[in-house]
Write a protein that holds these residues in place. Structure first.
Motif, PDB file in Angstrom:
ATOM      1  N   ASN A  12       0.830  -1.207   0.000  1.00 49.25           N
ATOM      2  CA  ASN A  12       0.000   0.000   0.000  1.00 49.25           C
ATOM      3  C   ASN A  12       0.857   1.247   0.000  1.00 49.25           C
ATOM      4  O   ASN A  12       2.009   1.220   0.475  1.00 49.25           O
ATOM      5  CB  ASN A  12      -0.897   0.012   1.255  1.00 49.25           C
ATOM      6  CG  ASN A  12      -1.969  -1.049   1.172  1.00 49.25           C
ATOM      7  OD1 ASN A  12      -2.779  -1.051   0.252  1.00 49.25           O
ATOM      8  ND2 ASN A  12      -1.954  -1.981   2.103  1.00 49.25           N
ATOM      9  N   PHE A  13       0.274   2.347  -0.514  1.00 52.69           N
ATOM     10  CA  PHE A  13       1.016   3.612  -0.482  1.00 52.69           C
ATOM     11  C   PHE A  13       1.438   3.935   0.951  1.00 52.69           C
ATOM     12  O   PHE A  13       2.543   4.440   1.193  1.00 52.69           O
ATOM     13  CB  PHE A  13       0.161   4.742  -1.059  1.00 52.69           C
ATOM     14  CG  PHE A  13       0.963   5.967  -1.338  1.00 52.69           C
ATOM     15  CD1 PHE A  13       1.669   6.097  -2.527  1.00 52.69           C
ATOM     16  CD2 PHE A  13       1.075   6.971  -0.392  1.00 52.69           C
ATOM     17  CE1 PHE A  13       2.457   7.203  -2.766  1.00 52.69           C
ATOM     18  CE2 PHE A  13       1.861   8.087  -0.632  1.00 52.69           C
ATOM     19  CZ  PHE A  13       2.546   8.204  -1.824  1.00 52.69           C
ATOM     20  N   ILE A  65       4.930   5.487   3.168  1.00 50.00           N
ATOM     21  CA  ILE A  65       4.927   6.620   4.111  1.00 50.00           C
ATOM     22  C   ILE A  65       5.578   6.196   5.430  1.00 50.00           C
ATOM     23  O   ILE A  65       6.413   6.913   5.990  1.00 50.00           O
ATOM     24  CB  ILE A  65       3.470   7.103   4.358  1.00 50.00           C
ATOM     25  CG1 ILE A  65       2.870   7.674   3.073  1.00 50.00           C
ATOM     26  CG2 ILE A  65       3.413   8.132   5.478  1.00 50.00           C
ATOM     27  CD1 ILE A  65       1.408   8.103   3.196  1.00 50.00           C
ATOM     28  N   ASN A 101      -8.348  -1.941   0.762  1.00 54.92           N
ATOM     29  CA  ASN A 101      -8.661  -0.828  -0.149  1.00 54.92           C
ATOM     30  C   ASN A 101     -10.165  -0.688  -0.340  1.00 54.92           C
ATOM     31  O   ASN A 101     -10.695   0.424  -0.466  1.00 54.92           O
ATOM     32  CB  ASN A 101      -7.999  -1.038  -1.510  1.00 54.92           C
ATOM     33  CG  ASN A 101      -6.494  -0.866  -1.460  1.00 54.92           C
ATOM     34  OD1 ASN A 101      -5.934  -0.513  -0.425  1.00 54.92           O
ATOM     35  ND2 ASN A 101      -5.821  -1.135  -2.554  1.00 54.92           N
ATOM     36  N   ALA A 143     -11.570   0.982   2.697  1.00 55.70           N
ATOM     37  CA  ALA A 143     -11.291   2.430   2.645  1.00 55.70           C
ATOM     38  C   ALA A 143     -12.222   3.110   1.646  1.00 55.70           C
ATOM     39  O   ALA A 143     -12.788   4.182   1.923  1.00 55.70           O
ATOM     40  CB  ALA A 143      -9.836   2.674   2.252  1.00 55.70           C
ATOM     41  N   ALA A 162      -6.506  10.033  -8.349  1.00 58.64           N
ATOM     42  CA  ALA A 162      -5.752   8.758  -8.292  1.00 58.64           C
ATOM     43  C   ALA A 162      -6.682   7.593  -8.633  1.00 58.64           C
ATOM     44  O   ALA A 162      -6.672   6.547  -7.982  1.00 58.64           O
ATOM     45  CB  ALA A 162      -5.094   8.556  -6.932  1.00 58.64           C
ATOM     46  N   GLY A 182      -5.645   3.970  -8.985  1.00 57.70           N
ATOM     47  CA  GLY A 182      -4.913   3.400  -7.845  1.00 57.70           C
ATOM     48  C   GLY A 182      -5.687   2.312  -7.133  1.00 57.70           C
ATOM     49  O   GLY A 182      -6.838   2.006  -7.468  1.00 57.70           O
ATOM     50  N   GLY A 213      -2.899  10.668 -13.290  1.00 57.86           N
ATOM     51  CA  GLY A 213      -1.683  11.449 -13.525  1.00 57.86           C
ATOM     52  C   GLY A 213      -0.871  10.964 -14.706  1.00 57.86           C
ATOM     53  O   GLY A 213       0.340  11.182 -14.741  1.00 57.86           O
ATOM     54  N   LYS A 263      -3.011   5.753 -18.129  1.00 58.65           N
ATOM     55  CA  LYS A 263      -3.984   5.150 -17.206  1.00 58.65           C
ATOM     56  C   LYS A 263      -5.433   5.406 -17.637  1.00 58.65           C
ATOM     57  O   LYS A 263      -6.351   4.846 -17.049  1.00 58.65           O
ATOM     58  CB  LYS A 263      -3.771   5.706 -15.789  1.00 58.65           C
ATOM     59  CG  LYS A 263      -2.409   5.369 -15.187  1.00 58.65           C
ATOM     60  CD  LYS A 263      -2.236   6.012 -13.804  1.00 58.65           C
ATOM     61  CE  LYS A 263      -0.856   5.730 -13.235  1.00 58.65           C
ATOM     62  NZ  LYS A 263      -0.616   6.417 -11.948  1.00 58.65           N
ATOM     63  N   THR A 280      -7.545  11.417  -2.528  1.00 58.22           N
ATOM     64  CA  THR A 280      -6.486  10.747  -1.767  1.00 58.22           C
ATOM     65  C   THR A 280      -5.109  11.268  -2.179  1.00 58.22           C
ATOM     66  O   THR A 280      -4.098  10.714  -1.754  1.00 58.22           O
ATOM     67  CB  THR A 280      -6.524   9.207  -1.977  1.00 58.22           C
ATOM     68  OG1 THR A 280      -6.443   8.925  -3.377  1.00 58.22           O
ATOM     69  CG2 THR A 280      -7.764   8.590  -1.379  1.00 58.22           C
ATOM     70  N   VAL A 281      -5.076  12.319  -2.977  1.00 59.18           N
ATOM     71  CA  VAL A 281      -3.797  12.853  -3.485  1.00 59.18           C
ATOM     72  C   VAL A 281      -3.354  14.076  -2.684  1.00 59.18           C
ATOM     73  O   VAL A 281      -2.169  14.254  -2.397  1.00 59.18           O
ATOM     74  CB  VAL A 281      -3.921  13.187  -4.992  1.00 59.18           C
ATOM     75  CG1 VAL A 281      -2.719  13.977  -5.485  1.00 59.18           C
ATOM     76  CG2 VAL A 281      -4.080  11.911  -5.819  1.00 59.18           C
ATOM     77  N   ALA A 309      -8.783  12.147   2.124  1.00 66.83           N
ATOM     78  CA  ALA A 309      -8.511  10.818   2.676  1.00 66.83           C
ATOM     79  C   ALA A 309      -7.077  10.369   2.437  1.00 66.83           C
ATOM     80  O   ALA A 309      -6.747   9.218   2.731  1.00 66.83           O
ATOM     81  CB  ALA A 309      -9.488   9.801   2.072  1.00 66.83           C
ATOM     82  N   GLY A 310      -6.237  11.250   1.918  1.00 65.72           N
ATOM     83  CA  GLY A 310      -4.850  10.843   1.705  1.00 65.72           C
ATOM     84  C   GLY A 310      -4.033  11.963   1.111  1.00 65.72           C
ATOM     85  O   GLY A 310      -4.585  12.955   0.612  1.00 65.72           O
ATOM     86  N   THR A 311      -2.721  11.804   1.190  1.00 66.32           N
ATOM     87  CA  THR A 311      -1.806  12.830   0.649  1.00 66.32           C
ATOM     88  C   THR A 311      -0.689  12.141  -0.133  1.00 66.32           C
ATOM     89  O   THR A 311       0.488  12.315   0.179  1.00 66.32           O
ATOM     90  CB  THR A 311      -1.194  13.693   1.773  1.00 66.32           C
ATOM     91  OG1 THR A 311      -0.623  12.812   2.757  1.00 66.32           O
ATOM     92  CG2 THR A 311      -2.208  14.582   2.438  1.00 66.32           C
ATOM     93  N   TYR A 367     -11.233  11.826   6.363  1.00 69.71           N
ATOM     94  CA  TYR A 367     -11.589  10.413   6.562  1.00 69.71           C
ATOM     95  C   TYR A 367     -10.315   9.584   6.739  1.00 69.71           C
ATOM     96  O   TYR A 367      -9.399   9.664   5.924  1.00 69.71           O
ATOM     97  CB  TYR A 367     -12.388   9.852   5.370  1.00 69.71           C
ATOM     98  CG  TYR A 367     -12.677   8.385   5.600  1.00 69.71           C
ATOM     99  CD1 TYR A 367     -13.705   7.993   6.447  1.00 69.71           C
ATOM    100  CD2 TYR A 367     -11.854   7.395   5.062  1.00 69.71           C
ATOM    101  CE1 TYR A 367     -13.923   6.663   6.740  1.00 69.71           C
ATOM    102  CE2 TYR A 367     -12.069   6.063   5.347  1.00 69.71           C
ATOM    103  CZ  TYR A 367     -13.105   5.700   6.185  1.00 69.71           C
ATOM    104  OH  TYR A 367     -13.315   4.392   6.496  1.00 69.71           O
ATOM    105  N   GLU A 419       5.875   4.579  -5.598  1.00 67.79           N
ATOM    106  CA  GLU A 419       6.243   5.990  -5.393  1.00 67.79           C
ATOM    107  C   GLU A 419       6.465   6.741  -6.695  1.00 67.79           C
ATOM    108  O   GLU A 419       6.347   7.962  -6.726  1.00 67.79           O
ATOM    109  CB  GLU A 419       7.491   6.077  -4.512  1.00 67.79           C
ATOM    110  CG  GLU A 419       7.182   5.665  -3.083  1.00 67.79           C
ATOM    111  CD  GLU A 419       8.415   5.651  -2.194  1.00 67.79           C
ATOM    112  OE1 GLU A 419       8.461   6.446  -1.254  1.00 67.79           O
ATOM    113  OE2 GLU A 419       9.314   4.827  -2.450  1.00 67.79           O
TER     114      GLU A 419
END
Ligand SMILES: NC(=O)c1ccc[n+]([C@@H]2O[C@H](COP(=O)([O-])OP(=O)(O)OC[C@H]3O[C@@H](n4cnc5c(N)ncnc54)[C@H](OP(=O)(O)O)[C@@H]3O)[C@@H](O)[C@H]2O)c1
Length: 300
Positions: A40-41, A45, A108, A111, A131, A134, A156, A160, A193-194, A216-218, A241, A288
């Protein structure tokens, strides 16, 4: 047993395969022989040092494998990239789901259910999802579609676009192209989530009075820059979230629902790259560098 650990925080190079003792299950715990681990991303992190954890640390937070002759899946507080794991709770894997699909819908999917639920998506609304190719985003697109929304998906890279269109997105935009927000137009909801510049720009698209943005994400590395004054003047809702902050029984309920949606074929994840355990560092580099689509796993 073999496990992927890191002794210092840093880039993917800090991940090393080591022989360590097999963990022993205490009363009430489940000992799992791991067949595959989710990447997972969030794993990247944690490895980079954004979360205070004691070192050395065995990477990975979700596994599928065998316990007492049964296929099970579960999440762990670390230790997932390993041949054996001890879980405090495990769910049976439906026979219809192979390991990769089970890992793709388990965490996922939970989430994605949480994110779409937090926005209270209504039929007829227009939703922007970033994303969207993803692991989480591809499931968010499907859930927003099944809620009856018009879904505009953001990615991005041009490569995709077709995969996301195949998920059922009504339109797909590449937010690395300048002027992308004009191709999205006004939306009732942003599911983000970005973070960073993508979420900051998406916020400006919210329809005043009814608009909601779920943060919900960075994965960009930055939170969005949303001024309280702009929230007030547009009269929109900014909703945070995080699955990890839900009470354990609510987390479990979302995971059970996600597995069931996967079993029924109502969530069809994109199955991404498969790496052997000793190439965990390559898996992290791929995630990444934005080179992945869907769910990436380590096969043991
Ligand atoms: N809140 C929660 O409960 C919860 C739960 C699970 C995951 N998450 C978050 O959801 C996000 C997605 O997680 P995931 O595991 O499914 O990962 P993922 O979406 O498979 O990978 C991250 C994606 O983020 C996009 N991205 C945009 N800017 C990026 C950058 N500067 N560097 C890297 N990626 C960038 C990339 O897609 P494009 O190239 O298409 O932009 C990339 O493929 C993460 O931020 C994660 O922390 C939140």
């Amino acid at each position: 047993m073999r496990a992927v650990r890191f002794h210092e925080f840093g880039t993917a190079e800090v991940l090393v395969v080591e022989e360590i003792p097999e963990p022993r299950a205490a009363e009430g715990q489940v000992a799992v022989q791991v067949s595959a681990a989710g990447v997972n991303f969030a794993d990247t992190i944690v490895r980079s040092g954004c979360v205070p954890i004691p070192l050395p640390f065995t990477a990975g937070f979700e596994v599928v494998g065998e316990a007492d002759g049964q296929r099970v899946i579960g999440s762990t507080m670390g230790g997932g990239y390993a041949e054996h794991v001890v879980l405090s709770a495990a769910l049976p894997v439906p026979d219809e789901l192979d390991d990769h699909t089970a890992l793709a819908v388990f965490g996922n999917g939970a989430a994605a259910l949480g994110i779409v639920g937090a926005a209270r998506v209504q039929s007829g609304e227009t939703v922007f999802v970033d994303a969207a190719a993803g692991g989480v985003g591809s499931l968010v697109v499907q859930l927003a579609k099944s809620a009856g929304a018009t879904v505009i998906a953001g990615v991005g890279s041009a490569g995709k676009v077709e995969q996301v269109r195949a998920l059922g997105a009504d339109r797909v935009v590449d937010y690395l192209q300048s002027g992308w927000t004009e191709n999205v137009g006004p939306v009732h909801i942003v599911l983000d989530t970005v973070g960073g510049s993508v979420a900051t720009a998406a916020f400006t698209l919210l329809v005043p009075s009814v608009g909601r943005i779920v943060l919900a994400g960075t994965s960009s590395g930055e939170p969005p820059n949303i001024e309280p004054a702009a929230v007030l003047s547009k009269s929109v809702s900014v909703i945070g979230y995080a699955s990890a902050l839900l009470p354990p029984e609510q987390q479990a309920e979302l995971r059970v629902r996600a597995l069931e949606l996967g079993r029924a074929g109502d969530l069809k994840p994109i199955l991404g790259q498969v790496f052997p355990l000793d190439r965990a560092a390559d898996a992290h580099r791929a995630v990444e560098s934005r080179a992945t689509v869907g769910k990436v796993i380590l096969q043991l």
